[in-house]
Each structure stands twice: as structure tokens, then as C-alpha cells.
Design an enzyme around this catalytic site. Structure first.
Site, PDB file in Angstrom:
ATOM      1  N   CYS A   1       5.204  -0.150 -12.409  1.00 42.63           N
ATOM      2  CA  CYS A   1       5.599   0.991 -13.073  1.00 42.63           C
ATOM      3  C   CYS A   1       6.950   1.140 -13.844  1.00 42.63           C
ATOM      4  CB  CYS A   1       5.495   2.355 -12.069  1.00 42.63           C
ATOM      5  SG  CYS A   1       6.901   2.142 -10.627  1.00 42.63           S
TER       6      CYS A   1
ATOM      7  N   ALA B   1       0.926  -1.236  -0.183  1.00 46.20           N
ATOM      8  CA  ALA B   1       0.140   0.042  -0.114  1.00 46.20           C
ATOM      9  C   ALA B   1       0.933   1.452  -0.090  1.00 46.20           C
ATOM     10  CB  ALA B   1      -0.798   0.055   1.086  1.00 46.20           C
TER      11      ALA B   1
ATOM     12  N   ASP C   1       1.742  -3.239   4.455  1.00 45.11           N
ATOM     13  CA  ASP C   1       2.916  -3.122   3.860  1.00 45.11           C
ATOM     14  C   ASP C   1       4.218  -3.526   4.934  1.00 45.11           C
ATOM     15  OD1 ASP C   1       5.313  -1.981   2.680  1.00 45.11           O
ATOM     16  OD2 ASP C   1       3.630  -0.902   1.291  1.00 45.11           O
TER      17      ASP C   1
END
Length: 689
Positions: free
Chosen positions: A301, A154, A191
Site C-alpha cells: 500500500c 496475513a 505471520d
């Protein structure tokens, strides 16, 4: 050259990446043939063009209207900068894209009002600034109001906030809030423990601004992770599986070269190769937690197929048809993307390209290259359903998105009858129990007992709790209607300083998993107030939207002119208000109050065009509204008033002779964030992927 044009030119030069290059990068991606040869120069130009996208996602129509009509007008007069425009593929036009970098926003005079607007509304949680393309995964996750959602990786929290907004939109959220009802769903932001990861601290800071009762932030023990970079997920085996899982996994991040110029200098093929197995483990764990019929979105990404198609293909083969790769492009009309690759090459550490695993030389130098890196065996899979986003398609960063739906139980979790084979465990963590009633607490081994967390427990109140009885009597709250069983606190023996509210799903999560390290949960609704003349609890602004429908006592209704007095002055004396407000003020005893502003009888064109409810204090000679500087600025904008000079200082009432008023307690718990945290939030213009 005029001063304005010179400032614009200087701001653009601050992000000049035009000379950045990396020979291995160009060699590797040229070999992938992911673009027609004619498009390659355009792609590389876009990759080198410095640019940072801000996507604002206002949570109210009124705020969006204010942004359009007031704060974008200055930009329309700038011929050098392309004015902000709504993202055509984002639902309801609720996201805008700024075609400039964050330093230019601060440096150009004409953009300073917009910059101030963005900072204030971000601090109050009404707007999120984020890389545009990173908003895609939550949209294609298709979150509904009843869904149990896990954000596996997260930090820093922007996608989690976006999913919270979508979870509320699953129903008529405004109607639900006005009646005090909450969606049945829950989002768990997960996380690694933040001991060595500043992104986790950023996540907590981001999520606290959202003031949500449907959110739970957890940090599993780092000892449960196979490697420091692996983001663990809790094991929820005794409760109904998750409806949605977002796996925005750690990656090499070469798709962010436009906003992170250091990528050009650091890029090596080994970065992606070393992350492949970690990403596959995260994806596999997410599929284990997913319910049959549920959806998982895997995203990076990165542009590297070793981190993208190879990871997805590996899991599709292992799941033996129990998981399907679906095309989610219809959910984003107008969004431009390329299909996933069906073939690719793998680069070794020395820059050698390999088409097949059989071509890799035997030896230590290439021992890290694995069969799952290559496209062999994946060619029959529908990889074209993946989404590849390249910078030159719509002026964004690079991204990869794949959506998987679980059609039946995974083969290793559904052993044949007559066998005793247990499901594979990627993480050695206790099972999460989501039922409110369970026979005995979790049993822990002596080794795990030595690792107990030093966190205060979550304890829940009920209608008969003495603290809640006092609160309900003071404010006229009907405990039969209000979900007081979902009110929690974190201090068992001493005074309960803050009270929080969660929904039923979050309560079952906490009660069923006493060993889960939950660091942030629910929305703060009451705070203890130890004044010389009032001892009790007062409602807090962040939770008042949920409390307001149930509070029947200690309320004052004010007209617009009195609302402006409350916003302009920190501690206004009672004689500044209208006679009707003073009459209601005199009828109350000293202590906390709820201040109402309603549009009934007001001019239809008069701002604010929404009803407001403020947490306040009835003093001996004053009536004040509890809010920090950013909240005050937000409300003055909603009222159509220019930013007041007094509000820009440390305290809104300085110089009025009111700062020494003895009425009311200090508002420590609602103070402005420390400078370091505020600066971190201000600088987080996008996901730090």
C-alpha cells in the site's frame, strides 16, 4: 440548517485532512514523473480528501439481495451522501463501496440501520469490511479449489478471508457444502508470533469468524526471523510446492494517507529505504516455495518505487529468467490503474535526489542507499506490467500490485549436475513434510528444544475411537461416508472439550510437521455437553453445514412460524409450537437436536428463501436453538422480520420468564466475543496496512 444536514457536516469535519501536507513527500513524488503534470493537482487533492472505503463481500446471494432491497433504501433518500454502489470490477457484483467515513455511518441517523447491519453481519462472518483496493491482490492471484495457498503476511486477515471465499468458488461451493464435500485446497495464514504485534491477534479474531475447515493459521518462531519486522514463511521442501503465494508485505504505507492522516506527519524517505531488503527477502522466499507454473502476487500500500518496482526488478534479475512478470489487468475489467515505472529517482535522508547510484556520495550519511534501489539494470524489464493504483483514478487508496509466474526452477535451487551446492536458506527452520506417512519425527537440536512451544498437540480420531463411536451412534453418522479421520482434538489426556474438522490437505500438514506452531485450524463441529441428564457431545452451529448431510437421527423439521418462535425467544416452551413440531419433539429424548427449516410447500415469495439448519436442544419443557445475539439478528433479517427488541439485549429471552429454565447446558463456547475483541473488529474497516 436542518438537524440531518448538520450531523452530516459534523461527520465530514471529523475527517478533514485538507490541510495535511509534507514538503519532502511532494518533492519526492513530483520528481518521479509518475503522472502528467496536469494530473498532479487532482492527485494531491484526492490524497488529502478524507475517505474510508468499505467493501462488503456477502457470501450468499440472499444476503446480497437483502442488502440491496432493504438497507440501501434509506441512503437513496440522502442527497448529501453518494449512495453505495457495487464495484464494477469485482466479480458477480459481490462487493459494495460506501462513499463516506466510518464515523459518519455511526453519527447520521439515516445510516444507523445500515451500521447495525454491517456490525452484525461482520461478526457472523457473512460480510467483510475492507479497503476496496486491497481486494485486488486475491482476485489477480486466481485461486482455484485445489490450490495450496500461502498468505505470507496475513495479519490482519481480510485478504485471507477473501481467498477462502475464492477457493470455494473454484467449484460449485453450494453443491459441495450440501453434500458434505470439501475442496482439496488449503490456505495457510502466516505471520510473526503475536508477542509484539497486535495485528496478529486481529488476524486470529478475523479468521475464527469464518468457520473454515480449509484454513490453518501459523506463527513461525520470531527467533527464525532476521529482524523483528520480517515475516517468515515455513519451509515446505518435502511436499509438492505451493500453487499460489500472496506476499502483501510490510511497507511504509504512504498510499493510505487518506484513511491514516498521520502518514503526512510521519513520512520520511528512510522508511521505504529501510524496508527494501526485507521486502526482497520475503519475495525471494515466496518464489522458493512456489511450484513451477504457480503464481505469486506481490503487493504494497505504498507509492514508493523503492518498495515496488525496485524490489520486483531485483528478484527478476536474480532469478535469471526463471520468473516472468505477467499482466493481470484482463482479470479486472473496468479497474483503472497505471503501468509500473521504468525509471525513478531515490531520495536520501536529507532530501537530496539521486538518479544513479554512482551519484551517491561516499560516506556514512548515505551508506544505506544500495544499488538495488535504483533503476539501473531494470530498464529492459517489462515493468509496465505492474499495476499502480492512485487515489484519483477511482476514489480509492494508493496501491501497487505485481504478479509473477514461475516458469522453471530458480537457478540457486537447481544446481548443475556434479555439484553438491545446496539451496540457499533464508530461514533456519525445519523442513515441512506434507506426507501422512514419514519414517521418523523431526530431529531438533538441543538449542531448539529449549524453545518448544507450549501448545497442545493436534491429535486425530478415527472410526474406532471411543468418542467418535458414541457420537456416530447418537446422531446416526455413517463413519464410512463421513471423513472421521480428519476430526481432531487438542487434549490428549483430559476430556476432549471441542472437536474440529479439517480436510485431507490440512491433516497431512499437521501430521507431517509436529513442531509447527499452529494457533488456529479447521472448523469446530462438536462440543462436550456435561448435563445432569445428558452426557455426550452436541453439534455446533458453525460446523453444522458440513455435518448436516451425514446426521440421520435426532432431527426436527419446523415450519416458518415455528422458526420465528425459535428466533424470538431464547427458551420457548413446547406449547408455543405447532402440533406437528410438538409431536416430533415428544418423540425425542432430552439432549441435542438438529432443527431443519425447508422451503418445500412454502410460498415462493416467503422469506427466508433458503433452507436453514440450526443446532438446538430438546429440553424437558422447551425447544431452543443455540446461537448468539448476532446470529439471531442475521436470521431474523433473512426471515424478513424487523430486528426484535428482545434480541438487542444481552439475552433474547429476558422478561419472558424462561431465563431460569434448567434445560440444556450453558453455551460458553458460542458466547458473543468480549467487548475488546468486538470493538476491534468493528473498528477494522479496512486493512491496517
Amino acid at each position: 440548517m436542518g438537524r440531518r444536514k448538520r450531523n452530516i457536516a459534523e461527520a465530514k469535519d471529523l475527517y478533514d485532512n485538507s490541510k495535511e501536507s509534507n514538503a519532502l513527500f511532494e518533492k519526492y513524488y513530483t520528481a518521479q514523473a509518475m503522472l502528467p503534470e496536469a494530473e498532479w493537482p487532482v492527485f494531491m487533492t484526492a490524497m488529502r480528501r478524507a475517505y474510508l472505503s468499505h467493501s462488503e463481500s456477502p457470501v450468499s446471494v440472499s444476503l446480497l439481495k437483502l442488502l440491496r432491497t432493504r438497507y440501501l433504501e434509506d441512503l437513496l433518500s440522502l442527497t448529501d451522501i453518494r449512495p453505495p454502489e457495487p464495484l464494477p470490477w469485482y466479480p458477480s457484483g459481490m462487493a459494495y463501496q460506501l462513499h463516506t467515513n466510518r464515523l459518519a455511518i455511526r453519527k447520521i441517523n439515516e445510516l444507523q440501520r445500515l451500521h447495525s447491519f454491517l456490525v452484525t453481519e461482520t461478526e457472523t462472518g457473512h460480510i467483510t469490511r475492507q479497503e476496496a483496493v486491497s481486494m485486488v491482490p486475491p482476485l489477480v492471484l486466481d485461486v482455484r479449489s485445489s490450490h495450496r495457498v500461502l498468505d505470507m503476511c496475513a495479519a490482519p486477515g481480510s485478504k485471507t478471508g477473501q481467498m477462502l471465499e475464492l477457493l470455494h468458488r473454484g467449484d460449485d461451493s453450494e453443491a459441495g457444502r450440501s453434500s458434505g464435500e470439501l475442496p482439496d485446497g488449503l490456505i495457510v495464514a502466516n505471520d510473526v508470533e503475536p508477542a509484539h504485534d497486535g495485528r496478529a491477534y486481529m488476524m486470529v479474531h478475523q479468521l475464527k469468524r469464518l468457520h473454515e475447515p480449509l484454513l490453518c493459521a501459523v506463527f513461525p518462531r520470531r527467533s527464525a526471523c532476521p529482524s523483528p519486522s520480517f515475516v517468515a514463511a515455513p519451509r515446505w521442501t518435502a511436499w509438492r510446492p505451493l500453487d499460489r503465494v500472496l506476499a502483501d508485505v510490510p511497507c511504509s504505507g504512504d498510499g493510505t494517507a487518506r484513511k491514516n492522516p498521520g502518514v503526512w506527519r510521519r513520512w520520511k524517505p528512510g522508511h521505504a529505504n529501510n524496508l527494501h531488503l526485507t521486502q526482497a527477502k520475503i519475495l525471494k522466499r515466496g518464489l522458493e516455495l512456489l511450484a513451477v507454473g504457480g503464481r505469486l502476487v506481490y503487493s504494497t500500500c505504498s507509492l514508493n518505487p523503492v518498495e515496488n518496482e525496485a524490489v520486483v526488478g531485483k528478484l527478476l534479475l536474480e532469478t535469471e529468467g526463471s520468473v516472468e512478470l505477467v499482466d493481470v489487468r484482463p482479470l479486472l475489467p473496468g479497474f483503472k490503474s497505471l503501468p509500473g515505472l521504468s525509471s525513478w529517482k531515490v531520495m536520501g535522508a536529507n532530501g537530496t535526489l539521486f538518479e544513479k547510484y554512482s551519484d551517491v556520495p561516499v560516506g556514512r550519511d548515505h551508506a544505506y542507499l544500495r544499488p538495488s534501489f535504483f533503476d539501473e539494470g531494470y530498464k529492459d524489464l517489462p515493468m509496465e506490467r505492474c499495476m499502480r493504483v492512485l487515489p484519483h483514478l477511482q476514489d480509492t487508496g494508493g496501491f501497487f500490485v505485481a504478479a509473477l509466474e514461475k516458469r522453471r526452477h530458480l537457478p540457486w535451487m537447481n544446481p548443475p549436475s556434479g555439484t553438491r551446492r545446496r539451496p540457499q536458506r533464508l530461514l533456519r527452520m525445519p523442513a515441512l513434510r506434507m506426507d501422512a506417512q514419514f519414517k521418523r519425527p523431526l530431529e531438533m537440536s538441543p538449542k531448539s528444544k529449549r524453545r518448544r512451544f507450549n501448545e497442545d498437540p493436534f491429535l486425530f480420531m478415527g472410526p474406532e475411537h471411543p468418542v467418535w463411536r458414541g457420537i456416530s451412534e447418537t446422531f446416526g453418522i455413517d463413519s464410512g461416508r463421513f471423513p472421521c479421520g480428519n476430526v481432531l482434538y487438542r487434549c490428549e489426556t483430559s476430556k476432549k472439550r471441542h472437536l474440529y474438522l479439517v480436510n485431507d490437505c490440512a491433516r497431512r500438514l499437521v501430521q507431517g510437521n509436529p513442531e509447527l506452531k499452529t494457533v488456529n485450524m479447521g472448523i469446530k463441529i462438536f462440543s462436550v455437553c456435561d448435563d445432569a441428564e445428558y452426557k455426550g457431545y452436541r453439534p455446533l452451529q458453525e460446523g453444522l453445514s458440513l455435518l448436516e448431510p451425514f446426521i440421520t437421527l435426532r432431527r426436527i423439521r419446523v415450519p416458518r412460524c415455528d422458526l420465528l418462535v425459535l428466533l424470538e425467544h431464547e427458551l420457548p416452551f413446547s406449547d408455543r409450537f405447532t402440533e406437528a413440531t410438538r409431536t416430533a419433539w415428544r418423540a425425542l429424548t432430552l439432549g441435542p437436536v438438529v432443527i431443519d427449516y425447508r422451503r418445500d410447500g412454502e410460498d415462493a415469495q416467503q422469506l427466508p428463501d433458503v433452507d436453514l439448519c440450526l443446532a438446538g436442544w430438546r429440553g424437558r419443557t422447551t425447544l431452543r436453538a443455540y446461537m448468539n445475539r448476532h446470529e439471531r439478528l442475521h436470521l431474523t433479517r433473512m426471515c424478513g422480520v424487523e430486528d426484535l427488541v428482545e434480541i438487542r439485549g444481552k439475552t433474547a429471552g429476558q422478561g419472558d420468564g424462561e431465563g431460569d429454565d434448567e434445560d440444556g447446558p450453558s453455551d460458553d463456547e458460542e458466547a458473543v466475543e468480549p467487548p475488546a475483541a468486538a470493538a476491534a473488529a468493528d473498528g477494522n474497516d479496512g486493512e491496517a496496512e
